[in-house]
Design a protein around this motif. Sequence first.
Motif, PDB file in Angstrom:
ATOM      1  N   SER A 227       0.829  -1.213   0.000  1.00 16.38           N
ATOM      2  CA  SER A 227       0.000   0.000   0.000  1.00 16.38           C
ATOM      3  C   SER A 227       0.859   1.257   0.000  1.00 16.38           C
ATOM      4  O   SER A 227       0.544   2.245  -0.683  1.00 16.38           O
ATOM      5  CB  SER A 227      -0.926   0.009   1.224  1.00 16.38           C
ATOM      6  OG  SER A 227      -1.832  -1.077   1.192  1.00 16.38           O
ATOM      7  N   SER A 231       1.171   4.363  -2.840  1.00 17.62           N
ATOM      8  CA  SER A 231       0.615   5.623  -2.346  1.00 17.62           C
ATOM      9  C   SER A 231       1.348   6.812  -2.968  1.00 17.62           C
ATOM     10  O   SER A 231       2.304   6.648  -3.724  1.00 17.62           O
ATOM     11  CB  SER A 231       0.736   5.688  -0.826  1.00 17.62           C
ATOM     12  OG  SER A 231       2.074   5.980  -0.444  1.00 17.62           O
ATOM     13  N   LEU A 288      -2.719   5.409   4.217  1.00 13.23           N
ATOM     14  CA  LEU A 288      -2.766   4.164   3.452  1.00 13.23           C
ATOM     15  C   LEU A 288      -4.075   3.403   3.637  1.00 13.23           C
ATOM     16  O   LEU A 288      -4.359   2.472   2.877  1.00 13.23           O
ATOM     17  CB  LEU A 288      -1.602   3.241   3.863  1.00 13.23           C
ATOM     18  CG  LEU A 288      -0.193   3.856   3.877  1.00 13.23           C
ATOM     19  CD1 LEU A 288       0.818   2.814   4.314  1.00 13.23           C
ATOM     20  CD2 LEU A 288       0.162   4.436   2.510  1.00 13.23           C
TER      21      LEU A 288
END
Length: 329
Positions: A227, A231, A288
Amino acid sequence: MKKRVLITGAAGFLGSHLCDKFISEGYKVVGMDNLITGDLKNIDHLFKLEDFEFYNHDVTTFVHVAGKIDYILHFASPASPIDYLKIPIQTLKVSSLGTHNLLGLAKEKKARILIASTSEVYGDPLVHPQSEEYYGNVSTIGPRGVYDEAKRFQESITMAYHRFHGLETRIARIFNTYGPRMRLNDGRVIPAFIGQALRGEDLTVFGDGMQTRSFCYVDDQVEGLYSLLLSDYSLPVNIGNPDEITILDFAKEIIKLTGTNQKIVFKPLPQDDPLQREPDITKAREILGWEPKVGREEGMKKTYEYFKGLTEEELFKSEHKDFSKHIRH
């Protein structure tokens, strides 16, 4: 076309799980490892796959990978006390020279790079829990400094490349992570306790056992790292489980889990050993949308089943390899 990712430290504990993750997500994976602490058995199942290739290479020397690379994950580094106390020069070099080489490769390939930093940048913290804004309490010349300061430098040079060259960078501060494929006798608390229990030895607790750790199961860790990579956030992010426990209580949990009746023996606390370790994961939650899902009871059962499957030779063999041929002063 499938995106292509380079993962250094690919034959290690976390690196091998990251290889699995990216293969499962449809990426082409290039694994790289010099096998000082990694083990090819961790990625043996991947060699038959068309989307996986492997380079046996030391990233502290010039790194070249032909073709397009979209992402780089730099996970090459000794990560246990036994390793980085035995090979201190290599530990310093992989997070300095190695990181420099990989940042240069990312710049050349116009790739996004995620570097694996560590909660050890906080040292023996004076702030609890540890947030990303805390600058740490680290001894530059202590025995752990070769790891702690290497990682702090790694963060600095990564941010320099981000600010000066506009490179897309991500920094993960990884807290204690556990699960299958950990090396049994690498000096970290979970494999050390499980190994002692399986061999019928007393469990060794350093100090009075009141120091704390927070353990994150590997599947959760990998999801957090994935994640973070995808991002838009370039500053450091803590990835860990804030469920804090004392080492003494954790030793008692291991005895209960394994069904053994070992005693707990106490030994002096190593120099600069952190007394508290708990991540503040506010940023990970907010930026996240990530937080750990696997509780310690569930994760430890899976981890214990993995270690129970080791052969007797693996269970009793020494972890003290001859590193001398790998060290370049």
